[in-house]
Scaffold this motif. Sequence first.
Motif, PDB file in Angstrom:
ATOM      1  N   LEU A  54       3.153 -50.170 -11.402  1.00 12.47           N
ATOM      2  CA  LEU A  54       3.559 -50.782 -10.138  1.00 12.47           C
ATOM      3  C   LEU A  54       4.884 -51.489 -10.347  1.00 12.47           C
ATOM      4  O   LEU A  54       5.023 -52.335 -11.248  1.00 12.47           O
ATOM      5  N   LYS A  55       5.877 -51.178  -9.521  1.00 10.61           N
ATOM      6  CA  LYS A  55       7.212 -51.767  -9.618  1.00 10.61           C
ATOM      7  C   LYS A  55       7.975 -51.430  -8.342  1.00 10.61           C
ATOM      8  O   LYS A  55       7.513 -50.594  -7.540  1.00 10.61           O
ATOM      9  N   PRO A  56       9.134 -52.027  -8.113  1.00 11.49           N
ATOM     10  CA  PRO A  56       9.866 -51.778  -6.861  1.00 11.49           C
ATOM     11  C   PRO A  56      10.175 -50.299  -6.608  1.00 11.49           C
ATOM     12  O   PRO A  56      10.172 -49.865  -5.450  1.00 11.49           O
ATOM     13  N   ALA A  57      10.437 -49.527  -7.649  1.00 16.49           N
ATOM     14  CA  ALA A  57      10.755 -48.109  -7.444  1.00 16.49           C
ATOM     15  C   ALA A  57       9.556 -47.320  -6.952  1.00 16.49           C
ATOM     16  O   ALA A  57       9.718 -46.221  -6.400  1.00 16.49           O
ATOM     17  N   ASN A  58       8.351 -47.853  -7.121  1.00 16.88           N
ATOM     18  CA  ASN A  58       7.137 -47.140  -6.714  1.00 16.88           C
ATOM     19  C   ASN A  58       6.476 -47.738  -5.484  1.00 16.88           C
ATOM     20  O   ASN A  58       5.305 -47.471  -5.215  1.00 16.88           O
TER      21      ASN A  58
ATOM     22  N   SER B   5       8.946 -54.665 -18.259  1.00 14.84           N
ATOM     23  CA  SER B   5       9.132 -55.940 -17.562  1.00 14.84           C
ATOM     24  C   SER B   5       8.010 -56.245 -16.577  1.00 14.84           C
ATOM     25  O   SER B   5       7.880 -57.394 -16.124  1.00 14.84           O
ATOM     26  N   TYR B   6       7.201 -55.252 -16.226  1.00 15.15           N
ATOM     27  CA  TYR B   6       6.119 -55.444 -15.250  1.00 15.15           C
ATOM     28  C   TYR B   6       4.743 -55.360 -15.910  1.00 15.15           C
ATOM     29  O   TYR B   6       3.722 -55.426 -15.224  1.00 15.15           O
ATOM     30  N   ILE B   7       4.716 -55.238 -17.233  1.00 14.21           N
ATOM     31  CA  ILE B   7       3.450 -55.119 -17.962  1.00 14.21           C
ATOM     32  C   ILE B   7       2.984 -56.504 -18.395  1.00 14.21           C
ATOM     33  O   ILE B   7       3.769 -57.300 -18.921  1.00 14.21           O
ATOM     34  N   ASN B   8       1.724 -56.802 -18.187  1.00 11.73           N
ATOM     35  CA  ASN B   8       1.185 -58.121 -18.557  1.00 11.73           C
ATOM     36  C   ASN B   8       1.244 -58.314 -20.075  1.00 11.73           C
ATOM     37  O   ASN B   8       1.096 -57.351 -20.845  1.00 11.73           O
ATOM     38  N   PRO B   9       1.454 -59.541 -20.527  1.00 18.19           N
ATOM     39  CA  PRO B   9       1.687 -59.794 -21.962  1.00 18.19           C
ATOM     40  C   PRO B   9       0.518 -59.386 -22.854  1.00 18.19           C
ATOM     41  O   PRO B   9       0.723 -59.103 -24.024  1.00 18.19           O
ATOM     42  N   GLU B  10      -0.712 -59.334 -22.317  1.00 17.94           N
ATOM     43  CA  GLU B  10      -1.865 -58.973 -23.152  1.00 17.94           C
ATOM     44  C   GLU B  10      -1.729 -57.570 -23.729  1.00 17.94           C
ATOM     45  O   GLU B  10      -2.280 -57.259 -24.780  1.00 17.94           O
TER      46      GLU B  10
ATOM     47  N   PRO C 177      -3.421 -54.644 -28.935  1.00 14.43           N
ATOM     48  CA  PRO C 177      -3.156 -54.716 -27.493  1.00 14.43           C
ATOM     49  C   PRO C 177      -4.433 -54.548 -26.679  1.00 14.43           C
ATOM     50  O   PRO C 177      -5.346 -53.824 -27.072  1.00 14.43           O
ATOM     51  N   GLN C 178      -4.488 -55.227 -25.549  1.00 18.99           N
ATOM     52  CA  GLN C 178      -5.599 -55.033 -24.627  1.00 18.99           C
ATOM     53  C   GLN C 178      -5.290 -53.856 -23.708  1.00 18.99           C
ATOM     54  O   GLN C 178      -4.138 -53.676 -23.295  1.00 18.99           O
ATOM     55  N   PRO C 179      -6.284 -53.053 -23.387  1.00 23.49           N
ATOM     56  CA  PRO C 179      -6.027 -51.907 -22.506  1.00 23.49           C
ATOM     57  C   PRO C 179      -5.705 -52.375 -21.093  1.00 23.49           C
ATOM     58  O   PRO C 179      -6.126 -53.452 -20.668  1.00 23.49           O
ATOM     59  N   PRO C 180      -4.949 -51.582 -20.352  1.00 22.09           N
ATOM     60  CA  PRO C 180      -4.638 -51.956 -18.963  1.00 22.09           C
ATOM     61  C   PRO C 180      -5.898 -51.960 -18.108  1.00 22.09           C
ATOM     62  O   PRO C 180      -6.815 -51.177 -18.325  1.00 22.09           O
ATOM     63  N   ASP C 181      -5.917 -52.869 -17.142  1.00 20.21           N
ATOM     64  CA  ASP C 181      -7.056 -52.960 -16.238  1.00 20.21           C
ATOM     65  C   ASP C 181      -6.543 -53.372 -14.866  1.00 20.21           C
ATOM     66  O   ASP C 181      -5.329 -53.396 -14.616  1.00 20.21           O
ATOM     67  N   ALA C 182      -7.471 -53.697 -13.965  1.00 18.96           N
ATOM     68  CA  ALA C 182      -7.065 -54.095 -12.616  1.00 18.96           C
ATOM     69  C   ALA C 182      -6.136 -55.302 -12.655  1.00 18.96           C
ATOM     70  O   ALA C 182      -5.187 -55.396 -11.865  1.00 18.96           O
TER      71      ALA C 182
ATOM     72  N   SER D 207      -3.901 -55.913 -14.754  1.00 21.08           N
ATOM     73  CA  SER D 207      -2.542 -55.471 -15.081  1.00 21.08           C
ATOM     74  C   SER D 207      -1.759 -55.139 -13.817  1.00 21.08           C
ATOM     75  O   SER D 207      -0.577 -55.468 -13.693  1.00 21.08           O
ATOM     76  N   ASP D 208      -2.426 -54.486 -12.870  1.00 18.62           N
ATOM     77  CA  ASP D 208      -1.761 -54.156 -11.604  1.00 18.62           C
ATOM     78  C   ASP D 208      -1.440 -55.415 -10.805  1.00 18.62           C
ATOM     79  O   ASP D 208      -0.386 -55.499 -10.164  1.00 18.62           O
ATOM     80  N   LEU D 209      -2.332 -56.400 -10.833  1.00 18.94           N
ATOM     81  CA  LEU D 209      -2.095 -57.638 -10.083  1.00 18.94           C
ATOM     82  C   LEU D 209      -0.923 -58.413 -10.678  1.00 18.94           C
ATOM     83  O   LEU D 209      -0.114 -59.000  -9.944  1.00 18.94           O
ATOM     84  N   PHE D 210      -0.811 -58.429 -12.014  1.00 14.53           N
ATOM     85  CA  PHE D 210       0.346 -59.065 -12.664  1.00 14.53           C
ATOM     86  C   PHE D 210       1.621 -58.349 -12.251  1.00 14.53           C
ATOM     87  O   PHE D 210       2.628 -58.993 -11.923  1.00 14.53           O
ATOM     88  N   ALA D 211       1.599 -57.012 -12.259  1.00  8.31           N
ATOM     89  CA  ALA D 211       2.788 -56.248 -11.879  1.00  8.31           C
ATOM     90  C   ALA D 211       3.175 -56.519 -10.432  1.00  8.31           C
ATOM     91  O   ALA D 211       4.370 -56.602 -10.104  1.00  8.31           O
ATOM     92  N   LEU D 212       2.185 -56.675  -9.556  1.00  5.61           N
ATOM     93  CA  LEU D 212       2.494 -57.001  -8.166  1.00  5.61           C
ATOM     94  C   LEU D 212       3.108 -58.404  -8.083  1.00  5.61           C
ATOM     95  O   LEU D 212       4.052 -58.625  -7.313  1.00  5.61           O
TER      96      LEU D 212
END
Length: 586
Positions: A404-408, A443-448, A454-459, A461-466
């Motif tokens: 999730l990012k401005p280009a998408n 730049s849009y990926i959560n620090p975890e 590394p922690q796997p991406p989850d829901a 992760s999308d909220l942090f990117a938003l």
Amino acid sequence: MRFELDTGLSSLQGRRPRNEDFAGVQAPAPHEAERGWVAALADGVSGSETGDGLMAAQTSVMSLLRDFHAVPADWDASVVLDRLLGHQNAWLAAHNRRPGPDGQPREALTTLTAVALRGRRYALAHVGDSRAWLLRDGECLLLTQDHRLERRDFAGLTRALGLDDALRLDHSAGELKVGDRLLLTSDGVHGVLRSRQIADLLRGSTSAQAAADALTAAALAAGSHDNATALVLDVKDLADPGLDDLADLGRRLPSPGPLRVGAVLDGYSVTALVADNGVHRLLQARELATGRLVALKMLRPGRADDPEERALLAHEIWLGLRLAEAPRSRRGAGSSADSGFVRVHAPADGATHFYAVFDWHQGRTLEQLLANGPLDATQALALGQAVARSLSLLHAADVVHRDLKPANLHLGDDGQWRVLDLGVALSRRSSAVARELHAGTPSYINPEQWQDPPQPPDAGSDLFALGVTLYQALTGRLPYGEIEPYQLARYRRDPVSVSRLQPSVPMPLDRVVMRAIARDAKARFETAEELLLALDRSAARDHAAAARVPRHGGSGHDPATTWKIAFGVSVLFNLLLIAWLLFLPR
């Protein structure tokens, strides 16, 4: 598109003292249409007067129909049949090891033939001497082979449910077509009717029930001494292709080569090259039959032979079709576009190449909009609410976007925000390679995700990117700056608040955005619904503040002016007091 099936079942006792055949069909619930249909026919072995054969047939069919839609949604249909029938066989085998009430051995045995219909394919599982047939384009094909030994000194089953601790099933699969007629029969039918007779009866019957009735009646008329059972399934319409169907297309069909403006592909005329990111090419095209504009997404020639890239594109098409079928109760009334995702079209039956077809929407991405400067608070709030709703739908389907990012994010000319590009999204059906891929824009990926391990991406992760996207939309800056992979040092300090960079941003919205991008994951929003509720409350507060009636004269005085006047009066009064004290007569 919904799978449409017409079914017919006929089971006659015949000359037997009891009917030990059992058959049934189970349709999926409306919200689980993707799981498909399942049908099974069992013929209990009549080895004793205790009714063990009927019990084995009934429990085998009923347990399969009951549990077929309860297994994980990502299991392949053949795996589901194998696992469930394996468990049933183990239970029957254990039952048979215990002596009956009369001290005699139990004989709870049954043949079974089951078929699962998903997407545009069928999967068969078979043991014993019941049979499955397929009538297509007037030709009748036997799909199973009997597990039976016929000799002068012995005749009997070599395989059956409950016969051995280890179950050996025959599995097969194939494509489905509209107009196909599938048939399951017990040996009371095919034991006396020749294949040609069965085919003629299938061809001559107008409905599934009429075909089933005709087959069992003909079997008894031909002198069958056994129970006669026929289960007929008519394919009236097919569902959108499932992931297995799309993956198969990805393996079989070639990728389009370089296409220039004016080139024609499967009825689409290319009108413009929109984007080329080194992996995919996005083209605008016009469908010649309807005149509508569409977007074609395909692999670049240099990536066309990569099986993992083909699998990812198949997965993206499948996710798009799945979101289009999401329950309307979660997205409100309207078309599939109301989900906040671009509608994807199922590949045409006559497609010659492998690519994805999407609706075309005029408009601009958030990245393009921000080239003209940050959004105001009202625009950013509308963006956040729309995307949070889309993420709620996505996460309810157990899918993580991952990029999730401005280009998408795209604002159409119709005023609706849409989330683009599910190419690296994760679902239960994602491959191991896709899961191991560290996808997304740093730049849009959560620090975890940059920690060790590394922690796997989850829901979340999308909220942090938003949250990062909203911060950038309001300020024109990234909260933690440009991040390089594993650059955790950037996350050691809290970012500057939105309102410090843009004083016009209301404090309620500032607090929502800053919470969404908090360094500590525990301080962030847990679900898209929670974030959406916070945004809705922020909008309500801003609206209430804008509509509040001023206290003084109803003319909207600036509170700062009031304080300035009060301060001036106070200073003047203190100066007069000092002068009076200085010149007071002694």
